[in-house]
Design an enzyme around this catalytic site. Structure first.
Site, PDB file in Angstrom:
ATOM      1  CB  SER A 136      -1.008  -0.019   1.290  1.00  0.00           C
ATOM      2  OG  SER A 136      -1.689   0.978   1.376  1.00  0.00           O
ATOM      3  CG  LEU A 163      -1.162   4.063  -6.660  1.00  0.00           C
ATOM      4  CD1 LEU A 163      -1.118   4.646  -8.079  1.00  0.00           C
ATOM      5  CD2 LEU A 163       0.208   3.958  -6.152  1.00  0.00           C
ATOM      6  CG  ASP A 190      -7.720   2.139   0.696  1.00  0.00           C
ATOM      7  OD1 ASP A 190      -8.957   2.600   0.635  1.00  0.00           O
ATOM      8  OD2 ASP A 190      -7.255   1.702   1.336  1.00  0.00           O
ATOM      9  CG  ASN A 192      -8.511   4.763   3.475  1.00  0.00           C
ATOM     10  OD1 ASN A 192      -7.324   5.176   2.872  1.00  0.00           O
ATOM     11  ND2 ASN A 192      -8.855   3.749   4.399  1.00  0.00           N
ATOM     12  CG  ASP A 240     -10.697  -1.210   4.528  1.00  0.00           C
ATOM     13  OD1 ASP A 240     -11.163  -1.698   5.706  1.00  0.00           O
ATOM     14  OD2 ASP A 240      -9.640  -0.621   4.471  1.00  0.00           O
TER      15      ASP A 240
HETATM   16  O1  OSB Z   1      -7.386   1.710   4.517  1.00  0.00           O
HETATM   17  O2  OSB Z   1      -6.273  -0.238   4.133  1.00  0.00           O
HETATM   18  C1  OSB Z   1      -6.171   0.824   4.732  1.00  0.00           C
HETATM   19  C2  OSB Z   1      -3.253   1.445   7.029  1.00  0.00           C
HETATM   20  C3  OSB Z   1      -3.937   1.903   7.996  1.00  0.00           C
HETATM   21  C4  OSB Z   1      -5.176   2.356   8.101  1.00  0.00           C
HETATM   22  C5  OSB Z   1      -5.948   1.981   6.859  1.00  0.00           C
HETATM   23  C6  OSB Z   1      -5.456   1.238   5.858  1.00  0.00           C
HETATM   24  C7  OSB Z   1      -3.987   1.383   5.891  1.00  0.00           C
HETATM   25  C8  OSB Z   1      -3.303   0.527   4.447  1.00  0.00           C
HETATM   26  C9  OSB Z   1      -2.206   0.088   4.845  1.00  0.00           C
HETATM   27  O3  OSB Z   1      -3.516   0.699   3.476  1.00  0.00           O
HETATM   28  C10 OSB Z   1      -2.072  -1.519   5.043  1.00  0.00           C
HETATM   29  C11 OSB Z   1      -0.822  -2.179   5.386  1.00  0.00           C
HETATM   30  O4  OSB Z   1       0.138  -2.266   4.739  1.00  0.00           O
HETATM   31  O5  OSB Z   1      -0.842  -2.549   6.666  1.00  0.00           O
HETATM   32 MG    MG Z   2      -8.449   0.385   2.892  1.00  0.00          MG
END
Ligand code: OSB
Ligand code: MG
Length: 369
Positions: A136, A163, A190, A192, A240
């Site tokens: 990620s 990304l 992603d 979020n 997610d």
């Molecule tokens: O949304 O997947 C997510 C990290 C912290 C909080 C949310 C996310 C993430 C990542 C990294 O995308 C995932 C990782 O490499 O642990």
């Molecule tokens: Mg995510």
């Protein structure tokens, strides 16, 4: 099994580089571990909660408080009638706080399986001894900086790039990465929850890049919005933040809101609920993959075991320790041919290294029965 005591260990582990998402920029991984002592031995787990309620409503101080005030008294009261499988039913009355519940359930499952000589992988019905690793990649200050990171990860052998995107950092970075590395690169994004129902046309522009998926584009409670978006764009919609239980997973799938699911054990209340989500997804032909919360080796070990279940058909955010830390707090997980090995020893299969743990420990607190 009887729960005798729990140690909550707060750790501040520096990340190699700041990890920026649409909701925060983190340079210090601030977490806590649950270390349980039972009459059958000890167990370990990492709580997935961030230091602020930014990814979900949970944050580590609150999670520690819920554990102390509500979860542990209930489990202590069960005497020697306790098993890891009985934790979720026992704390079901308590709304939310899934990351806190997961930390305790997982540490007890670790204690239980170490005692029985069974690995997490075996318990989960794992079918692989190593799992393909994605990485990620955070939001950067410039496209040049992004390309240096992506290039470095691909040279290390990561099999899929994710990304992080947000309004203003989406079309251009995705276009550049796709054009630089060609159509064969497994590429996904992603958000979020950074977009809204007003952004569907903008998100549709990403269709031209043949992405594996777009993760959590809009508000986590907007199931119908995700279903509408999934109809509108070609890129598969992956959830997610929304998927906090097997029940929600079932509904999201039926509604057409989740064409792919990211399973994060901490977010859903633990590995047992994760197995249920896996089963719901498999029954509906929905691919799943294992997400992450920047875990140290203690959390990563268990995630790798889960990712070895048969329905996990896409590479996870199960990167090697070196993606995050100069020094992991367990034996480090390494990338070999784009894969990370699934631990085989009993329980989570790894142990904290006391001297290293000491260096990153902020505080320790014991709660006894
Ligand atoms: O949304 O997947 C997510 C990290 C912290 C909080 C949310 C996310 C993430 C990542 C990294 O995308 C995932 C990782 O490499 O642990
Ligand atoms: Mg995510």
């Amino acid at each position: 099994m009887k729960l005798e005591a729990v140690e909550l260990i707060r750790l501040n582990v520096p990340l190699k580089s700041a990890f920026r998402t649409s909701f925060s920029s983190v340079s210090m991984h601030e977490v806590f571990w649950a270390h349980v002592i039972t009459d059958q031995g000890e167990g370990w787990a990492e709580c997935g909660a961030n230091d602020r309620p930014d990814y979900s409503s949970e944050y580590h101080t609150a999670a520690m408080d819920v554990i102390k005030q509500f979860i542990l008294p209930d489990l202590f009261a069960m005497g020697d009638d306790l098993t890891a499988e009985k934790v979720a039913p026992a704390v079901h009355w308590m709304k939310g706080h899934r990351m806190a519940k997961a930390a305790i359930e997982t540490s007890l499952l670790d204690a239980q399986l170490r005692h029985q000589g069974i690995s997490f992988a075996k318990y989960f019905g794992a079918v692989k001894d190593r799992v393909p690793a994605g990485v990620s990649v955070g939001i950067m200050d410039s496209l040049g900086e992004l390309m240096r990171y992506v290039d470095g990860y691909l040279n290390e052998g990561y099999l899929r790039i994710k990304l992080k995107i947000e309004p203003g950092w989406d079309y251009e970075p995705v276009k550049l990465v796709r054009e630089t590395y060609g159509d064969d690169l497994l590429l996904q994004v992603d958000a979020n929850t950074a977009y809204t129902r007003d952004d569907f046309d903008l998100l549709k522009r990403l269709d031209e890049f043949n992405l594996l998926l777009i993760e959590q584009p809009i508000f986590e409670e907007d199931l119908l919005g995700h279903a509408k978006l999934a109809q509108y764009i070609e890129t598969p919609v992956c959830l997610d933040e929304t998927i906090i239980s097997a029940d929600i997973a079932r509904d999201a799938i039926e509604l057409g809101a989740a064409e792919i699911i990211n399973i994060k054990p901490s977010r859903v209340g633990g590995y047992l609920e994760s197995m249920k989500i896996h089963d719901v997804a498999v029954a509906n032909n929905i691919p799943v993959w294992c997400g992450g919360m920047l875990e140290t080796g203690i959390g990563r070990a268990a995630n790798l075991a889960l990712a070895a279940m048969p329905g996990f058909t896409l590479p996870g955010d199960t990167s090697a320790s070196s993606r995050y830390f100069e020094t992991d707090l367990t034996e480090p997980f390494v990338l070999v041919d784009g894969h990370v090995s699934v631990p085989t020893a009993p329980g989570i299969g790894v142990d904290p290294i006391p001297e290293i743990v000491e260096r990153f420990t902020v505080s320790r607190e014991w709660i006894k029965r």
